[in-house]
Design a protein around this motif. Structure first.
Motif, PDB file in Angstrom:
ATOM      1  N   ARG A  39       0.820  -1.219   0.000  1.00 32.56           N
ATOM      2  CA  ARG A  39       0.000   0.000   0.000  1.00 32.56           C
ATOM      3  C   ARG A  39       0.852   1.267   0.000  1.00 32.56           C
ATOM      4  NH1 ARG A  39      -1.397   2.487   4.953  1.00 32.56           N
ATOM      5  NH2 ARG A  39      -0.321   1.549   6.718  1.00 32.56           N
ATOM      6  N   GLU A  46      -3.069   5.628   2.412  1.00 30.25           N
ATOM      7  CA  GLU A  46      -4.131   5.867   3.387  1.00 30.25           C
ATOM      8  C   GLU A  46      -5.525   5.672   2.795  1.00 30.25           C
ATOM      9  OE1 GLU A  46      -3.384   6.219   6.560  1.00 30.25           O
ATOM     10  OE2 GLU A  46      -1.267   6.117   5.984  1.00 30.25           O
ATOM     11  N   ASN A  47      -5.599   5.120   1.595  1.00 31.16           N
ATOM     12  CA  ASN A  47      -6.893   4.879   0.964  1.00 31.16           C
ATOM     13  C   ASN A  47      -7.748   4.021   1.896  1.00 31.16           C
ATOM     14  OD1 ASN A  47      -9.002   3.644  -0.738  1.00 31.16           O
ATOM     15  ND2 ASN A  47      -7.882   4.609  -2.419  1.00 31.16           N
ATOM     16  N   GLU A  48      -9.017   4.358   1.997  1.00 31.84           N
ATOM     17  CA  GLU A  48      -9.908   3.656   2.928  1.00 31.84           C
ATOM     18  C   GLU A  48     -10.099   2.183   2.588  1.00 31.84           C
ATOM     19  OE1 GLU A  48     -14.369   4.678   1.338  1.00 31.84           O
ATOM     20  OE2 GLU A  48     -13.370   6.167   2.582  1.00 31.84           O
ATOM     21  N   LEU A  51      -8.324  -0.026   5.127  1.00 32.20           N
ATOM     22  CA  LEU A  51      -8.618   0.037   6.561  1.00 32.20           C
ATOM     23  C   LEU A  51      -8.843  -1.339   7.181  1.00 32.20           C
ATOM     24  CD1 LEU A  51     -10.843   3.229   6.896  1.00 32.20           C
ATOM     25  CD2 LEU A  51      -8.470   2.909   7.629  1.00 32.20           C
ATOM     26  N   ARG A  54      -5.633  -3.372   7.214  1.00 36.75           N
ATOM     27  CA  ARG A  54      -4.697  -2.861   8.224  1.00 36.75           C
ATOM     28  C   ARG A  54      -5.099  -3.323   9.623  1.00 36.75           C
ATOM     29  NH1 ARG A  54      -4.538   3.355   7.210  1.00 36.75           N
ATOM     30  NH2 ARG A  54      -3.270   3.276   9.090  1.00 36.75           N
ATOM     31  N   GLU A 101     -12.631  -4.687  -3.020  1.00 37.73           N
ATOM     32  CA  GLU A 101     -12.518  -3.238  -3.132  1.00 37.73           C
ATOM     33  C   GLU A 101     -11.129  -2.828  -3.635  1.00 37.73           C
ATOM     34  OE1 GLU A 101     -13.622  -1.640   0.676  1.00 37.73           O
ATOM     35  OE2 GLU A 101     -15.693  -2.330   0.476  1.00 37.73           O
ATOM     36  N   THR A 105     -10.514  -0.774  -7.003  1.00 38.22           N
ATOM     37  CA  THR A 105      -9.879   0.537  -6.889  1.00 38.22           C
ATOM     38  C   THR A 105      -8.576   0.629  -7.666  1.00 38.22           C
ATOM     39  OG1 THR A 105     -10.867   0.845  -4.703  1.00 38.22           O
ATOM     40  CG2 THR A 105      -8.951   2.225  -5.241  1.00 38.22           C
TER      41      THR A 105
END
Length: 108
Positions: A39, A46-48, A51, A54, A101, A105
């Motif tokens: 990432r 920091e792309n959601e 989350l 992480r 996702e 993305t």
């Protein structure tokens, strides 16, 4: 041009890892750890979409995978493997959704 190529290879690997996890070709813990490293190389750490991965990586960072398992006793590995499998069963839906996702993305 260098910047585009510099980001293209990690994005491609990121999508490949997520797809491999989705079809069962990659150990989920290894995949999560690889995605967490990749990432930072895709220009959007920091792309959601990262989350959930992480969070799961943080909760599973003590589970030994790969060659590091050689450092543990068979009894410990049996116990931790049961714990790890239980956790992964509970988190599998979130892991797969995050992988989908990521593919959406970061695919071109």
């Amino acid at each position: 041009m260098f910047q585009i190529e510099h980001l293209h290879l990690p994005r491609h690997e990121l999508v490949n890892v997520a797809n491999a996890m989705l079809v069962g070709d990659m150990n989920l813990i290894k995949g999560i750890r690889r995605i967490c490293k990749l990432r930072f190389s895709v220009g959007d750490p920091e792309n959601e979409v990262f989350l959930a991965i992480r969070g799961i990586e943080s909760e599973t960072d003590t589970y030994p995978v790969g060659r590091v398992r050689l450092n543990y006793t068979p009894e410990y590995l049996r116990r931790i493997d049961v714990e790890m499998q239980g956790y992964l069963e509970q988190a599998k839906g979130d892991i797969f959704q995050a992988c989908q996702e990521i593919v959406q993305t970061f695919s071109y």
